[in-house]
Design an enzyme around this catalytic site. Structure first.
Site, PDB file in Angstrom:
ATOM      1  N   GLU A 170     -39.775  12.646   8.019  1.00  0.00           N
ATOM      2  CA  GLU A 170     -40.057  12.518   6.586  1.00  0.00           C
ATOM      3  C   GLU A 170     -39.082  11.488   5.996  1.00  0.00           C
ATOM      4  OE1 GLU A 170     -40.722  15.501   2.907  1.00  0.00           O
ATOM      5  OE2 GLU A 170     -38.645  15.017   3.338  1.00  0.00           O
ATOM      6  N   LYS A 173     -34.122   0.556  13.034  1.00  0.00           N
ATOM      7  CA  LYS A 173     -35.157  -0.321  12.470  1.00  0.00           C
ATOM      8  C   LYS A 173     -34.803  -0.706  11.036  1.00  0.00           C
ATOM      9  CE  LYS A 173     -39.590   0.640  14.542  1.00  0.00           C
ATOM     10  NZ  LYS A 173     -39.890  -0.734  14.910  1.00  0.00           N
ATOM     11  N   ARG A 199     -43.497  30.942   6.241  1.00  0.00           N
ATOM     12  CA  ARG A 199     -44.102  30.702   4.922  1.00  0.00           C
ATOM     13  C   ARG A 199     -45.504  30.112   5.055  1.00  0.00           C
ATOM     14  NH1 ARG A 199     -39.782  28.006   2.908  1.00  0.00           N
ATOM     15  NH2 ARG A 199     -40.866  26.023   2.784  1.00  0.00           N
ATOM     16  N   HIS A 245     -42.450   9.468  -0.910  1.00  0.00           N
ATOM     17  CA  HIS A 245     -42.318  10.262   0.315  1.00  0.00           C
ATOM     18  C   HIS A 245     -43.313   9.795   1.366  1.00  0.00           C
ATOM     19  CE1 HIS A 245     -40.457  14.150  -1.600  1.00  0.00           C
ATOM     20  NE2 HIS A 245     -39.840  13.063  -1.973  1.00  0.00           N
TER      21      HIS A 245
END
Ligand code: 0O2
Length: 242
Positions: free
Chosen positions: A147, A28, A64, A128
């Site tokens: 991401e 894309k 975490r 981001h």
């Protein structure tokens, strides 16, 4: 042994889904880049780089975050298993790419963190996004998170070196070094601003020139004629518009 093979296949299929999401997003971006190049006569993307998180670092992150260790839980809770970094020429290009992605009807931007408008305290800048990408496989369709980090060359330069200097540095960083790091980020941001201003000024000069070239042409009956320079000189345009 059979059980291990089945498990290994499952991890491989799980990661392949992210690879396909990255492939589809990269295609894309390539199309948008070519179209942009055609429309605006320059390439807004310097380069792209994709990466898949390793199973080990996925597991560390799930521990975490204190989430359940299962494929559905990993898929839901770790949104950066697939990562795509797009390095742009100018800051305005970052937001152009962002707008283009927003306009893709099959993509959903589920999270936006603008570290350009709001840099991190250490000076880190980037845009981001968490993008949901549809992946079509032989037996099912999945929505997969990717991401996307969009930044300029200067932001990328700073972030890459900062990562190199401080990666796995677990001690508290002395305030003097933090201050210097922030100053370096400010210099990178100033460079971005300066290059953007130069780019805009040159684009304006180019546009005026092109317009004046176009003004020297006439179209009659679908045929284009160049007005001879000798004629233009008669009315003083030939020299004046150069
Ligand atoms: P890698 O190896 O690059 O993938 P989360 O991802 O939700 O747990 P957070 O902090 O909310 O954590 O995510 P955020 O702010 O979107 O940043 C995640 C990624 O941005 C990092 O990934 C880095 O790639 C980059 N990043 C964020 N802050 C900094 C910074 O100060 N310096 C540098 N060099 N990069 C940064 P990972 O997972 O840390 O590593």
């Amino acid at each position: 042994m059979e059980q291990f093979k089945r498990f290994k296949d499952e991890i491989t299929r799980f990661l392949m889904m992210y690879k396909f999401a990255l492939d589809s997003l990269e295609t894309k971006i390539e199309i948008l880049k070519e179209e942009f190049n055609f429309l605006h006569d320059y390439n807004p993307i310097e380069h792209t780089k994709s990466r898949l998180k390793s199973p080990e670092s996925m597991l560390n992150k799930i521990h975490r975050k204190r989430c359940e260790v299962s494929f559905p839980s990993i898929k839901q809770n770790i949104k950066d298993i697939a990562g795509l970094r797009i390095t742009c020429s100018f800051v305005s290009d970052i937001y152009r790419i962002y707008d283009m992605l927003l306009n893709q009807s099959d993509l959903k931007i589920v999270e936006t963190k603008d570290y350009i408008k709001n840099p991190k305290p250490n000076g880190y800048q980037s845009l981001h996004l968490i993008v949901e990408v549809p992946v079509y496989m032989s037996d099912r369709q999945e929505q997969v998170y990717v991401e996307v980090q969009i930044r300029t060359i200067a932001m990328d330069f700073w972030a890459s070196l900062e990562h190199k200097i401080f990666y796995k540095y677990n001690e508290a960083v002395p305030p003097r070094l933090l201050q210097e790091l922030k100053e370096a980020a400010d210099s990178a941001a100033a460079l971005d601003q300066q290059m953007e201003r130069l780019h805009n000024e040159v684009a304006e000069i180019k546009e005026n020139h092109e317009n004046s070239e176009i003004a020297k042409r006439i179209i009659i009956n679908d045929k284009e004629f160049q007005i001879p320079a000798a004629l233009l000189e008669m009315i003083d345009i030939g020299q004046g518009s150069k």
